[in-house]
Design a protein around this motif. Structure first.
Motif, short mmCIF file in Angstrom:
data_model
loop_
_atom_site.label_atom_id
_atom_site.label_comp_id
_atom_site.label_asym_id
_atom_site.label_seq_id
_atom_site.Cartn_x
_atom_site.Cartn_y
_atom_site.Cartn_z
N PRO A 1 0.82 -1.22 0.00
CA PRO A 1 0.00 0.00 0.00
C PRO A 1 0.85 1.27 0.00
CG PRO A 1 -0.63 -1.50 1.78
CD PRO A 1 0.57 -2.07 1.14
N TRP A 2 2.06 1.17 0.58
CA TRP A 2 2.90 2.38 0.64
C TRP A 2 3.43 2.78 -0.71
CZ3 TRP A 2 7.92 1.66 -0.96
CH2 TRP A 2 8.41 0.35 -0.93
N LEU A 3 3.44 1.82 -1.64
CA LEU A 3 3.93 2.14 -2.98
C LEU A 3 2.79 2.81 -3.72
CD1 LEU A 3 6.47 1.82 -4.66
CD2 LEU A 3 5.65 -0.38 -5.41
N GLY A 4 2.79 4.14 -3.71
CA GLY A 4 1.61 4.90 -4.11
C GLY A 4 1.16 4.68 -5.54
N ARG A 5 2.07 4.43 -6.45
CA ARG A 5 1.72 4.47 -7.86
C ARG A 5 0.96 3.22 -8.29
NH1 ARG A 5 6.67 4.88 -11.85
NH2 ARG A 5 6.95 2.77 -11.09
N PHE B 1 13.62 -2.06 4.04
CA PHE B 1 12.41 -1.35 3.60
C PHE B 1 11.24 -1.65 4.55
CE2 PHE B 1 13.37 -0.92 -1.27
CZ PHE B 1 14.41 -0.08 -0.97
N ASN B 2 11.21 -2.87 5.10
CA ASN B 2 10.10 -3.26 5.97
C ASN B 2 10.03 -2.46 7.26
OD1 ASN B 2 9.38 -5.22 4.15
ND2 ASN B 2 10.71 -6.76 5.10
N GLU B 3 11.17 -1.85 7.63
CA GLU B 3 11.21 -1.10 8.90
C GLU B 3 10.91 0.37 8.69
OE1 GLU B 3 15.28 -1.43 9.98
OE2 GLU B 3 15.25 -3.62 10.10
N LEU B 4 10.69 0.77 7.45
CA LEU B 4 10.67 2.20 7.18
C LEU B 4 9.32 2.85 7.50
CD1 LEU B 4 12.56 2.36 3.78
CD2 LEU B 4 13.47 2.70 6.08
N ALA B 5 9.40 4.12 7.84
CA ALA B 5 8.18 4.91 8.04
C ALA B 5 8.49 6.36 7.67
CB ALA B 5 7.74 4.82 9.50
N ALA C 1 8.81 7.57 2.33
CA ALA C 1 8.48 8.45 1.20
C ALA C 1 9.64 8.54 0.22
CB ALA C 1 8.14 9.85 1.73
N ALA C 2 10.86 8.52 0.75
CA ALA C 2 12.04 8.60 -0.14
C ALA C 2 12.10 7.37 -1.04
CB ALA C 2 13.32 8.71 0.70
N VAL C 3 11.84 6.21 -0.47
CA VAL C 3 11.86 4.97 -1.27
C VAL C 3 10.74 5.01 -2.30
CG1 VAL C 3 11.58 2.47 -1.20
CG2 VAL C 3 12.93 3.63 0.56
N ARG C 4 9.56 5.44 -1.85
CA ARG C 4 8.43 5.49 -2.77
C ARG C 4 8.75 6.44 -3.94
NH1 ARG C 4 3.98 7.10 0.46
NH2 ARG C 4 4.52 9.24 -0.03
N PRO D 1 11.01 -2.12 -15.36
CA PRO D 1 9.88 -2.66 -14.62
C PRO D 1 10.28 -3.55 -13.44
CG PRO D 1 10.21 -3.92 -16.62
CD PRO D 1 11.21 -2.79 -16.66
N PHE D 2 11.50 -4.02 -13.46
CA PHE D 2 11.80 -5.10 -12.53
C PHE D 2 12.05 -4.63 -11.10
CE2 PHE D 2 12.51 -6.89 -16.68
CZ PHE D 2 11.81 -8.08 -16.58
N ALA D 3 12.40 -3.36 -10.92
CA ALA D 3 12.58 -2.86 -9.57
C ALA D 3 11.25 -2.92 -8.83
CB ALA D 3 13.10 -1.42 -9.61
N GLU D 4 10.20 -2.45 -9.50
CA GLU D 4 8.88 -2.44 -8.89
C GLU D 4 8.36 -3.87 -8.66
OE1 GLU D 4 6.72 0.61 -10.76
OE2 GLU D 4 4.78 -0.14 -10.10
#
Lengths: 248, 375
Positions: free
Chosen positions: B16-20, B79-83, B88-91, B103-106
């Motif tokens: 869900p955090w991956l907005g796009r 990434f699992n620990e991020l908030a 937001a930076a990762v997203r 495409p493969f990163a996503e």
């Protein structure tokens, strides 16, 4: 038996006949000069001896130390003791002079079943020769002939001659493009090399080199064969009169 | 198998955090879109999708090996620990990637591949080593303003899809040596770099061909005064395949890029090199060069190299060139005339050709590997 014995040599380059029945014999301890007009086949002789691709022996033989050269690879000829100082030494960026010289020496020593030279000994002898030839030792770190002036390239050829100690040195117009100082340095190097156990074949356009390296025999090459041989005075005659009187 | 049905086999978690609106349907559409996109011309994407699906089952838990990361100035988070801002930076980083091209990163994120955010502050005395050992992995490296760091990145033989995203702060200086020297089966790597003002980025990249290997590099000089250099060498051995895609975007005035890459192809190998320099409107004073030189040493060696320029500003200096050639017979003869056997002469000339592009922390390892391949 001569160190070099060339008999009735016919050579073609790209289907065109350049050497046409050339005979030549050179013994150890001798210095021979080959002179001749442009296009007479002087450089072809040097190249066919060294085994440059594209130079085809059609007839005749080149015997070096009793071995027929024509079928040997260029590196095998070097192992046997033949050395060509190039008229136009090629630049090899990315390969340092040091690496090149050491690899050359190692190959020759291995082929001649001599003990390998340590890097320290090698460095010592290269530096000593470089100094003798007025070459800045820094050149060792540079790419082979990379960015060298014409004179530096020719001096690098003589450095290789002194380092690799072949049995026969063929110098293909090593004097061309040299100023008088460089000419003297090159001549000094050749004279230091020349001795009772080896031979020198000098290919030149001009008599001036022979003021510094005195030949035992002077040959005139014209239209692909030796048309006249004589002592060092022949070179003086050629300088005074040109080639027309010997080339019928 | 076509791309859609291959992707349909994936059982991916939602992020869900991956907005796009990351979704398989959308990716599948992008990847199967017609016409077939130019950048997949020489290496059809289908091959990678199949391999990606096959690799999803083998995904390992966090196996990123980080050496020297316990020095001050470096923090590492999964990434699992991020908030908050970190998440937001990762997203943002992932959303900034063109999904049709990269495409493969996503996909890897949806597939729960291990991902790490590494933050660097200050001047680091020791290099940071990233060793990619898991089939799929992502790293976002955030280098703060004026920091200095050397990264050493290696992809091992089991690496399949790896993404390295770098965000460089103002005035920072980053040297990045990266290599993939094992001829892996399929290997896809993405390096995506965005540079802030006056930052300096020096990439040294060394690759050998694999069964199918594709290496994507995307550099964005986003702010004035940024400078990037790419030095690279590659060897594609008998039967191997290597596809490199480099894009350098100049988006701001007075930015500078230098790219010098040499490659050698042997036997029936195939190398693809596509280097694009894109100078955006307003990026006046850009100074960009690209040189790609190749030796094709087999009678059936294929090398497809294409430098591309896209320029939307008048006041720029830009030069590019690509060559494919063979060894110089004069040089071979010269070396032979000094007693060197032909094979040794050829090997020496080949290693000299790539050596001019081998530098930095990996130089010794790379030289060994390339020399071995050329023997």
């Amino acid at each position: 038996m001569s160190l070099l014995q060339i008999e009735e040599l016919v050579v073609e380059v790209a289907g065109q006949r350049i050497l046409n029945g050339l005979n030549l014999a050179l013994d150890t301890g001798e210095v021979h000069a080959i002179m001749g007009p442009n296009g007479s086949g002087k450089s072809t002789l040097a190249n066919v001896m060294a085994g440059r691709p594209g130079y085809e022996v059609v007839e005749g033989r080149i015997e070096f130390d009793g071995v027929e050269l024509a079928d040997l690879e260029p590196d095998t000829r070097a192992h046997a003791g033949l050395f060509l100082a190039f008229q136009y030494p090629v630049e090899i960026p990315g390969v340092s002079n040091m690496e090149f010289l050491k690899a050359s020496l190692d190959n020759l020593h291995a082929a001649r079943e001599l003990e390998a030279v340590s890097t320290v000994e090698f460095m010592k002898s290269v530096r000593a020769i470089a100094e003798e030839l007025d070459l800045n030792p820094e050149f060792l770190k540079r790419g082979v002939n990379e960015g060298f002036s014409g004179g530096e390239k020719k001096r690098n050829e003589i450095l290789q001659l002194l380092l690799l100690q072949p049995r026969l040195a063929v110098l293909d117009e090593t004097d061309s493009g040299l100023d008088i100082d460089a000419l003297q340095v090159v001549a000094k190097g050749v004279n230091r090399f020349s001795g009772p156990d080896n031979g020198v074949l000098l290919i030149t356009h001009y008599q001036r080199l022979l003021d510094h390296i005195v030949p035992d025999v002077v040959h005139v090459l014209a239209e692909g064969r030796i048309v006249r041989s004589g002592d060092k005075d022949l070179a003086l005659d050629l300088e005074a009169k040109g080639y027309s009187w010997v080339v019928a | 198998m076509d791309v859609s049905s291959a992707l349909g086999q994936l059982n991916l978690g939602s992020k869900p955090w991956l907005g796009r609106s990351a979704s398989l349907e959308r990716l599948s559409e992008l990847l199967t879109g017609r016409p077939v996109r130019e950048h997949w011309k020489y290496t059809p994407i289908t091959r990678f999708v199949d391999a990606f699906v096959a690799n999803c089952a083998t995904i390992a838990p966090a196996t990123l090996q980080l050496e020297d990361s316990d020095q001050g100035g470096v923090s590492v988070q999964s990434f699992n620990e991020l908030a908050g801002d970190d998440l937001a930076a990762v997203r943002n980083a992932l959303e900034g990637l063109d999904p049709a091209r990269y495409p493969f990163a996503e996909l890897a994120v949806l597939n729960d591949a291990p991902g790490y955010l590494i933050k660097v502050h200050g001047e680091l005395a020791d290099p940071i080593s990233l060793n990619f050992t898991s089939p799929q992995q992502l790293v976002l490296l955030d280098v703060s303003d004026n920091a200095q760091v050397t990264l050493i990145e290696r992809s091992g033989p089991s690496a399949y899809a790896t993404s390295t995203l770098l965000r460089l702060g103002r005035g920072c200086r980053v040297t990045h040596a990266r290599c993939a020297l094992d001829a892996a089966l399929e290997h896809l790597s993405l390096l995506d770099v965005i540079q802030a003002a006056d930052s300096s980025y020096d990439l040294q990249q060394y690759l050998v061909g694999g069964d199918k290997r594709r290496a994507e590099v995307h550099l964005v000089l986003a702010e004035p005064g940024a400078h990037a250099s790419v030095t690279g060498a590659y060897l594609t051995e008998q039967g191997r395949h290597l596809d490199q895609q480099l894009v350098v975007e100049h988006r701001a005035p007075n930015t500078r890029s230098r790219q010098t890459i040499h490659g050698i192809g042997l036997g029936t190998s195939k190398s693809v090199f596509n280097g694009r320099i894109h100078i955006h409107a307003g990026a006046s004073g850009t100074d960009a060069t690209l040189s790609n030189k190749n030796l094709a040493l087999g009678s059936a060696t294929e090398i497809d190299t294409k430098p591309e320029l896209e320029i939307y500003t008048d006041d720029v200096k830009c030069a590019h060139g690509a060559t494919v050639g063979q060894l110089d017979n004069e040089q071979i003869f010269y070396l032979q005339s000094r007693g060197m056997p032909e094979a040794q002469a050829r090997a020496l000339l080949c290693s000299a050709f790539v050596r001019t592009c081998v530098t930095g922390a990996l130089a010794e390892q790379v030289t060994d590997r390339l020399t071995r391949g050329l023997r």
